[in-house]
Scaffold this motif. Structure first.
Motif, PDB file in Angstrom:
ATOM      1  N   SER A  66       0.859  -1.184   0.000  1.00  0.00           N
ATOM      2  CA  SER A  66       0.000   0.000   0.000  1.00  0.00           C
ATOM      3  C   SER A  66       0.893   1.231   0.000  1.00  0.00           C
ATOM      4  CB  SER A  66      -0.902   0.013   1.238  1.00  0.00           C
ATOM      5  OG  SER A  66      -1.675  -1.176   1.306  1.00  0.00           O
ATOM      6  N   GLY A  67       0.675   2.136  -0.967  1.00  0.00           N
ATOM      7  CA  GLY A  67       1.609   3.241  -1.160  1.00  0.00           C
ATOM      8  C   GLY A  67       1.014   4.612  -0.907  1.00  0.00           C
ATOM      9  N   TRP A  68       1.899   5.533  -0.552  1.00  0.00           N
ATOM     10  CA  TRP A  68       1.521   6.928  -0.271  1.00  0.00           C
ATOM     11  C   TRP A  68       2.485   7.868  -0.999  1.00  0.00           C
ATOM     12  CZ3 TRP A  68      -2.895   7.590   2.797  1.00  0.00           C
ATOM     13  CH2 TRP A  68      -3.374   6.425   3.411  1.00  0.00           C
ATOM     14  N   GLY A  69       3.393   8.524  -0.268  1.00  0.00           N
ATOM     15  CA  GLY A  69       4.340   9.430  -0.906  1.00  0.00           C
ATOM     16  C   GLY A  69       5.178   8.705  -1.942  1.00  0.00           C
ATOM     17  N   ALA A  70       5.303   9.277  -3.145  1.00  0.00           N
ATOM     18  CA  ALA A  70       5.998   8.588  -4.230  1.00  0.00           C
ATOM     19  C   ALA A  70       6.545   9.597  -5.225  1.00  0.00           C
ATOM     20  CB  ALA A  70       5.046   7.625  -4.942  1.00  0.00           C
ATOM     21  N   ARG A  71       7.607   9.188  -5.937  1.00  0.00           N
ATOM     22  CA  ARG A  71       8.162  10.069  -6.969  1.00  0.00           C
ATOM     23  C   ARG A  71       9.148   9.294  -7.838  1.00  0.00           C
ATOM     24  NH1 ARG A  71       8.139  15.706  -7.441  1.00  0.00           N
ATOM     25  NH2 ARG A  71       9.865  16.635  -8.602  1.00  0.00           N
ATOM     26  N   PHE A  72       9.198   9.680  -9.108  1.00  0.00           N
ATOM     27  CA  PHE A  72      10.283   9.237  -9.987  1.00  0.00           C
ATOM     28  C   PHE A  72      11.527  10.049  -9.623  1.00  0.00           C
ATOM     29  CE2 PHE A  72       6.631   8.334 -12.901  1.00  0.00           C
ATOM     30  CZ  PHE A  72       6.875   6.977 -13.105  1.00  0.00           C
ATOM     31  N   ASP A  87      22.181   7.694 -12.900  1.00  0.00           N
ATOM     32  CA  ASP A  87      22.590   6.990 -14.114  1.00  0.00           C
ATOM     33  C   ASP A  87      21.856   7.477 -15.352  1.00  0.00           C
ATOM     34  OD1 ASP A  87      20.057   5.946 -13.750  1.00  0.00           O
ATOM     35  OD2 ASP A  87      20.674   3.849 -13.938  1.00  0.00           O
ATOM     36  N   GLY A  88      20.996   8.478 -15.194  1.00  0.00           N
ATOM     37  CA  GLY A  88      20.277   9.033 -16.329  1.00  0.00           C
ATOM     38  C   GLY A  88      18.891   8.463 -16.534  1.00  0.00           C
ATOM     39  N   PHE A  89      18.463   7.530 -15.668  1.00  0.00           N
ATOM     40  CA  PHE A  89      17.116   6.967 -15.754  1.00  0.00           C
ATOM     41  C   PHE A  89      16.394   7.187 -14.429  1.00  0.00           C
ATOM     42  CE2 PHE A  89      19.310   4.680 -19.097  1.00  0.00           C
ATOM     43  CZ  PHE A  89      18.370   4.635 -20.112  1.00  0.00           C
ATOM     44  N   LYS A  90      15.152   7.638 -14.504  1.00  0.00           N
ATOM     45  CA  LYS A  90      14.380   7.920 -13.298  1.00  0.00           C
ATOM     46  C   LYS A  90      13.882   6.619 -12.666  1.00  0.00           C
ATOM     47  CE  LYS A  90      12.743  12.459 -14.869  1.00  0.00           C
ATOM     48  NZ  LYS A  90      13.456  12.448 -16.175  1.00  0.00           N
TER      49      LYS A  90
END
Length: 514
Positions: A311-317, A323-326
């Motif tokens: 179960s998820g809440w705060g999140a971000r790429f 390395d150049g990839f999110k």
């Protein structure tokens, strides 16, 4: 469900500070005349000044930011273009707009500004949706509910009372406030179109999904279709999530949208969408198909396998390893503190989740990411930014009924980076809504978007971070400002915080500069 976190440099000393939103004391039951009690210092919202040596100082009282009511979320933006970041705090009840006075203190200007809102406010975002050079304010609201009409859900035996499912309550309209440029805002919720599309909103994020130069609004809804509001370029929006393929999962079902992000994870130039959910639903990843529609890729990307029981809440790429990839970070924990009584396979407290992006496929690297990822938590809001300006993205997390966490990214792999701080002139001062395209020394491309919104009820550093891998030079940085101006910078050295001022040219849309 509380609460949000903000990273902002409130005193302009070059270091990100931390602001945490807190709840309040409640009675059970509560009458219509009762209000949540925030008088005890344990319930105050908190501002911590970054001392620059790895420590923080609590400056809440001096800054005037104790708050009132039952706090939910926070947004950061410079609404008056004076160069100082202001704060907007959402509550169950009256919200608060704090003007940054530039001397370490804030003033509650809510009544003058006309942005008190009401009801159960949740997420908020500052965005210049009409590109007039001033950031406006959008507020998500959760459901039609108040303390006096609270109902009993769950079994009538000790320990089995439950938080009611959102299906028990009606959706509510979101709020849109247009910035008048004189310290006041006008409620244009109905006029702009968001008022005709009620939801059960929590997280909010902005980006230009179809690359037409105008910011679009993405809202995470809880057990209700997700919403994408396309900007019509005339001060109005059209909700298009269903036709765009964003409203439901691949089974045509709703899910508990809470935390959200709106960014380009596969480096193709088109912003993608992440929305987390509750256990047994899978976190949702939608890949942008060149601005025409979105493809639900939770399964092919590896997220279904990793997230089914979480179960998820705060999140971000975030590109945590430069390395150049999110990559993708999620703070986790079920909403029900007694969920294990009825679902033994699901946990109330869960470890943090870090998934590494390897060419569009995500691998769970939490186990090798340090001790903080082994600790069960009831994480809620999370904010992201570089707290010590070393080029690695750090994370601040608000936990339900537990101490906050600050995760300092140790870096150390030798990869290079660039952190871009935009300063608008014809555009809004923060450059919110600017699109960034970076071409590195090896020819690889990345894209970024200036915004503090996203995650769960939180506000992150507005500076745009790029990991560069082994490249030491940025061949080209192209910034398309909200004014329409396109600025190009070449041969930029890596490993620096680069402040870019928008050229003071005439606006391409014909509007006068402020």
């Amino acid at each position: 469900m509380v609460g949000g976190v903000a990273m902002l440099d409130y005193n302009k000393d070059g270091r990100l500070d931390l602001f945490f939103v807190n709840g309040a004391a409640l009675a059970d039951p509560m009458t219509a005349s009762q209000r949540p009690d925030k008088s005890d210092s344990g319930f105050w919202n908190r501002l911590y000044r970054n001392n620059g040596d790895g420590t923080f100082t609590d400056v809440t009282e001096a800054a005037g930011l104790r708050g009132h009511s039952y706090g939910m979320g926070v947004a950061v933006g410079d609404y008056d273009n004076d160069g100082w970041p202001d704060l907007y705090v959402t509550n169950v009840g009256r919200n608060i707009l704090y003007h940054n006075n530039g001397d370490g203190t804030f003033t509650d200007v809510t009544e003058k500004a006309g942005v008190a809102g009401g009801g159960w406010s949740a997420g908020a975002a500052f965005v210049d949706y009409d590109r007039d050079g001033r950031v406006d304010l959008i507020v998500t609201r959760y459901v039609e509910w108040d303390f006096s009409t609270n109902i009993w859900c769950g079994e009538h035996r000790p320990g089995y009372r439950a938080y009611c499912h959102p299906d028990q309550f009606k959706p509510i309209t979101h709020l849109v406030y247009h910035n008048n440029g004189d310290g006041t805002f006008t409620d244009v919720s109905k006029k702009c179109g968001l008022g005709s599309a009620p939801g059960k909103g929590l997280g909010i994020a902005i980006n230009d999904f179809d690359r037409d130069g105008w910011p679009d609004i993405l809202i995470a809804n809880d057990s209700f279709p997700q919403q994408l509001f396309r900007n019509n370029h005339d001060g109005t929006f059209t909700e298009i999530a269903l036709t765009a393929g964003l409203a439901y999962d691949d089974d045509g079902k709703t899910f508990a949208g809470m935390g959200i992000d709106f960014a380009d994870y596969d480096n193709d130039g088109w912003p993608d969408v992440f929305v987390n959910a509750l256990a047994n639903q899978r976190y949702a990843l939608f890949r942008n198909e060149k601005g025409h529609s979105f493809d639900y890729v939770t399964g092919p990307s590896g997220l279904a396998r990793i997230t089914m029981l979480h179960s998820g809440w705060g999140a971000r790429f975030i590109d945590y390893d430069n390395d150049g990839f999110k990559d993708l970070f999620v703070g986790q924990g079920h909403v029900m503190d007694n969920v294990e009584l009825t679902q033994p396979s699901v946990k109330y407290r869960e470890p943090l989740l870090l998934m590494r992006n390897q060419g569009g496929q995500f691998d769970n690297v939490s186990a090798q990411s340090g001790a903080p990822f082994q600790q069960p938590l009831s994480a809620r809001g999370a904010a992201f930014g570089d707290l010590n300006n070393d080029g690695s993205i750090d994370i601040a997390i608000n936990c339900n009924d537990g101490p906050a966490l600050v995760l300092l990214n140790q870096g150390g792999n030798g990869n290079h980076w660039l952190l871009v701080n935009t300063v608008g002139s014809a555009s809004n001062r923060d450059g919110v809504g600017a699109c960034l395209r970076l071409v590195s020394e090896s020819g690889s491309e990345q894209y970024g978007y200036v915004s503090t919104a996203g995650s769960y009820l939180s506000a992150s550093d507005k500076r745009v971070h790029f990991g560069l891998g082994r490249d030491r030079i940025v061949r080209l940085l192209e910034i398309t400002w909200p004014s329409g101006t396109v600025q190009r910078l070449e041969k930029i050295s890596a490993d620096q915080v680069l402040t870019v001022q928008e050229p003071k040219a005439a606006r391409l849309d014909g509007r006068p500069q402020d």
